[in-house]
Write a protein that holds these residues in place. Structure first.
Motif, PDB file in Angstrom:
ATOM      1  N   GLY A  85       0.815  -1.219   0.000  1.00 47.53           N
ATOM      2  CA  GLY A  85       0.000   0.000   0.000  1.00 47.53           C
ATOM      3  C   GLY A  85       0.842   1.259   0.000  1.00 47.53           C
ATOM      4  N   GLN A  86       1.904   1.258   0.797  1.00 46.62           N
ATOM      5  CA  GLN A  86       2.803   2.420   0.840  1.00 46.62           C
ATOM      6  C   GLN A  86       3.510   2.627  -0.494  1.00 46.62           C
ATOM      7  OE1 GLN A  86       5.244   1.372   4.267  1.00 46.62           O
ATOM      8  NE2 GLN A  86       4.233   2.920   5.524  1.00 46.62           N
ATOM      9  N   ALA A  87       3.860   1.525  -1.155  1.00 46.04           N
ATOM     10  CA  ALA A  87       4.526   1.621  -2.454  1.00 46.04           C
ATOM     11  C   ALA A  87       3.585   2.198  -3.512  1.00 46.04           C
ATOM     12  CB  ALA A  87       5.021   0.242  -2.887  1.00 46.04           C
ATOM     13  N   LEU A  88       2.309   1.809  -3.444  1.00 46.53           N
ATOM     14  CA  LEU A  88       1.334   2.279  -4.419  1.00 46.53           C
ATOM     15  C   LEU A  88       1.028   3.763  -4.267  1.00 46.53           C
ATOM     16  CD1 LEU A  88      -1.212  -0.698  -4.343  1.00 46.53           C
ATOM     17  CD2 LEU A  88       0.194  -0.018  -6.289  1.00 46.53           C
ATOM     18  N   PHE A  89       0.952   4.214  -3.022  1.00 51.05           N
ATOM     19  CA  PHE A  89       0.552   5.607  -2.785  1.00 51.05           C
ATOM     20  C   PHE A  89       1.730   6.558  -3.008  1.00 51.05           C
ATOM     21  CE2 PHE A  89      -0.909   9.436  -0.999  1.00 51.05           C
ATOM     22  CZ  PHE A  89      -2.280   9.356  -0.818  1.00 51.05           C
ATOM     23  N   PRO A  90       1.649   7.445  -4.007  1.00 49.64           N
ATOM     24  CA  PRO A  90       2.778   8.347  -4.293  1.00 49.64           C
ATOM     25  C   PRO A  90       2.752   9.602  -3.427  1.00 49.64           C
ATOM     26  CG  PRO A  90       1.086   8.628  -5.954  1.00 49.64           C
ATOM     27  CD  PRO A  90       0.571   7.586  -4.994  1.00 49.64           C
ATOM     28  N   THR A  91       2.952   9.413  -2.130  1.00 51.96           N
ATOM     29  CA  THR A  91       2.958  10.547  -1.199  1.00 51.96           C
ATOM     30  C   THR A  91       3.988  11.585  -1.614  1.00 51.96           C
ATOM     31  OG1 THR A  91       2.294   9.065   0.597  1.00 51.96           O
ATOM     32  CG2 THR A  91       3.198  11.198   1.230  1.00 51.96           C
ATOM     33  N   TRP A  92       5.154  11.099  -2.015  1.00 48.29           N
ATOM     34  CA  TRP A  92       6.251  11.973  -2.446  1.00 48.29           C
ATOM     35  C   TRP A  92       5.813  12.897  -3.585  1.00 48.29           C
ATOM     36  CZ3 TRP A  92       7.279  10.863  -7.572  1.00 48.29           C
ATOM     37  CH2 TRP A  92       6.808   9.616  -8.025  1.00 48.29           C
ATOM     38  N   PHE A  93       4.947  12.382  -4.474  1.00 48.09           N
ATOM     39  CA  PHE A  93       4.488  13.154  -5.626  1.00 48.09           C
ATOM     40  C   PHE A  93       3.538  14.268  -5.190  1.00 48.09           C
ATOM     41  CE2 PHE A  93       1.286  13.827  -8.961  1.00 48.09           C
ATOM     42  CZ  PHE A  93       2.107  14.302  -9.980  1.00 48.09           C
ATOM     43  N   PHE A  94       2.548  13.910  -4.372  1.00 47.27           N
ATOM     44  CA  PHE A  94       1.567  14.903  -3.936  1.00 47.27           C
ATOM     45  C   PHE A  94       2.191  15.966  -3.043  1.00 47.27           C
ATOM     46  CE2 PHE A  94      -1.400  11.266  -4.777  1.00 47.27           C
ATOM     47  CZ  PHE A  94      -2.058  11.863  -5.846  1.00 47.27           C
ATOM     48  N   GLN A  95       3.195  15.584  -2.244  1.00 41.55           N
ATOM     49  CA  GLN A  95       3.893  16.586  -1.445  1.00 41.55           C
ATOM     50  C   GLN A  95       4.679  17.537  -2.342  1.00 41.55           C
ATOM     51  OE1 GLN A  95       5.077  13.726   2.242  1.00 41.55           O
ATOM     52  NE2 GLN A  95       6.111  15.683   2.179  1.00 41.55           N
ATOM     53  N   GLY A  96       5.286  16.983  -3.390  1.00 45.12           N
ATOM     54  CA  GLY A  96       6.076  17.805  -4.306  1.00 45.12           C
ATOM     55  C   GLY A  96       5.244  18.817  -5.068  1.00 45.12           C
ATOM     56  N   ILE A  97       4.029  18.417  -5.493  1.00 49.73           N
ATOM     57  CA  ILE A  97       3.153  19.357  -6.208  1.00 49.73           C
ATOM     58  C   ILE A  97       2.275  20.135  -5.230  1.00 49.73           C
ATOM     59  CG2 ILE A  97       3.126  17.980  -8.326  1.00 49.73           C
ATOM     60  CD1 ILE A  97       0.306  17.026  -7.579  1.00 49.73           C
ATOM     61  N   GLU A  98       2.486  19.887  -3.928  1.00 52.73           N
ATOM     62  CA  GLU A  98       1.801  20.588  -2.834  1.00 52.73           C
ATOM     63  C   GLU A  98       0.276  20.435  -2.901  1.00 52.73           C
ATOM     64  OE1 GLU A  98       4.234  24.090  -1.203  1.00 52.73           O
ATOM     65  OE2 GLU A  98       4.335  24.375  -3.367  1.00 52.73           O
ATOM     66  N   LYS A  99      -0.143  19.192  -3.125  1.00 56.88           N
ATOM     67  CA  LYS A  99      -1.567  18.840  -3.087  1.00 56.88           C
ATOM     68  C   LYS A  99      -1.830  17.994  -1.845  1.00 56.88           C
ATOM     69  CE  LYS A  99      -2.674  20.720  -7.081  1.00 56.88           C
ATOM     70  NZ  LYS A  99      -3.642  21.849  -7.195  1.00 56.88           N
TER      71      LYS A  99
END
Length: 416
Positions: free
Chosen positions: A134-148
């Motif tokens: 689940g952690q691998a699937l969720f792109p937290t790093w991406f959403f934090q980077g685009i500030e969403k």
């Protein structure tokens, strides 16, 4: 609408902090509801087994993350204005994480096949692997980077609510302990799929570039190594205690540790919200910014520590309502110092050094801290049992704080 660009950036930081605070609040409050319930229903021993499996899953999750929570977040924040380049970077990271999931699963199979204590309860460890997926699937790093951050918040809430509801509905007796890792994994996997699907709104699937993949791996390797060594004095302490003593004591210790993790989590959303905003500033500006945070962070940490020390027994009695766990209240008092040490460590190691891209310096500090913990934790456990692991965890955080303080003094001398 905004008088200056500075006002606009402040609003973004505040908004991101607000959403991350909601996530952390959820991560703190819901476990404080479910964990005491699980202790009472499953018993301290079965709870210890479940949490040892959870600790191993978190460690494997560190392998899959590979430091992208910092390096990829920073890169995405720089590329978010160019969809084509952003899409290529996104695809490369996803391919790397897919490969790392397979490696992590191979490590898990090896451990549960050849380590006796893990083999006896191998189903719990295998079911817990859903957390890693689940952690691998969720792109937290991406959403934090685009500030969403709003997206991360709502999906995180959904997964936690699903897990909490299933726990209370279906887990009613000790024999139901296998359901705990299943439900926890289910929450992570559902949120992971949702996050992945939503991310495609912002990027297109691109053909991976293997030269770029090698470059990304090289850039993130020091961060990955750092996170692995961090786990040597955080996540793996529960596993080590369980291996050298019993699942029962592991269950008691992790009950205390969860409360301390909840305290540490209060600072994470602040640092995560600030990071994308300051990572593009000049070095001298980053250092000055972090310097202003030291006093308020220190004062809040001391206040929390004193509160926990004074009311440790009452806190455990209220949260867990378990005589065995409450009788070990002195363990919580020992761990309370981490509220001060860790909050300041994170300011330096999680915010300042990554913002300055001093990944190797960060790696050296965390390697030293991890090695110190591994050297002292096993002898201390053999001498003092559960008390030994608490002493080791607190001493390691203090050791890291001293190193961080010395490092920060040197960085303050940097000229623009």
């Amino acid at each position: 609408m905004f008088k200056t660009l500075k006002d606009f950036k402040k609003k973004i930081v505040f908004r991101n902090y607000f959403f991350l605070l909601i996530i952390q609040f959820t991560n703190i409050v819901l476990p404080l509801i479910t964990f005491p319930y699980l202790v009472r229903v499953l018993g301290a021993k079965n709870y210890g087994i479940v949490m040892m499996a959870h600790s191993l899953a978190i460690f494997l999750g560190i392998i899959v993350d590979f430091g992208f929570n910092i390096s990829a977040t920073r890169e995405v924040s720089l590329l978010k204005g160019d969809k084509e380049l952003l899409s290529k970077f996104y695809s490369n990271v996803i391919l790397i994480k897919t490969f790392l999931v397979l490696i992590s699963f191979g490590i898990l199979l090896f451990i549960v096949s050849f380590v006796y204590k893990f083999n006896v309860n191998k189903e719990v460890y295998l079911y817990s692997f859903g957390i890693v997926l689940g952690q691998a699937l969720f792109p937290t790093w991406f959403f934090q980077g685009i500030e969403k951050m709003k997206i991360i918040t709502f999906i995180n809430l959904l997964s936690k609510i699903i897990f909490t509801a299933l726990i209370f509905i279906f887990i009613r007796q000790e024999n139901d302990f296998l359901l705990a890792p299943i439900f926890n994994s289910l929450g992570f996997i559902i949120s992971g799929f949702l996050g992945l699907l939503i991310s495609f709104k912002y990027v297109n699937v691109s053909k991976p570039n293997f030269q770029k993949i090698i470059q990304i791996i090289k850039e993130s390797f020091s961060l990955f190594s750092s996170n692995v060594f961090v786990s040597l004095y955080t996540t793996l302490n529960t596993l080590i205690l369980g291996l050298f003593t019993s699942e029962l004591l592991a269950g008691v210790y992790v009950s205390m540790e969860k409360l301390i993790v909840a305290i540490k989590s209060l600072y994470s959303p602040l640092y995560q919200a600030i990071f994308p905003n300051i990572s593009n500033k000049k070095n001298i500006e980053i250092i000055k910014y972090v310097k202003r945070l030291i006093v308020p962070v220190l004062l809040s940490g001391v206040a929390i520590m004193l509160f926990v020390i004074v009311f440790a027994e009452n806190i455990l009695e209220f949260v867990f309502d378990n005589e065995l766990i409450t009788s070990y209240y002195f363990i919580l008092q020992i761990l309370a110092s981490i509220a001060v040490f860790s909050s300041l460590n994170m300011l330096y190691v999680t915010l300042l050094l990554p913002a300055l891209k001093k990944y190797n310096k960060r790696l050296k500090l965390l390697v030293l801290a991890g090695i110190v913990n591994i050297i002292i934790v096993i002898p201390l456990i053999k001498l003092y049992s559960i008390k030994g692991v608490a002493i080791s965890a607190s001493f390691t955080e203090l050791f890291l704080l001293l190193l961080s303080f010395l490092g920060f003094q040197k960085l303050k001398k940097i000229k623009n």
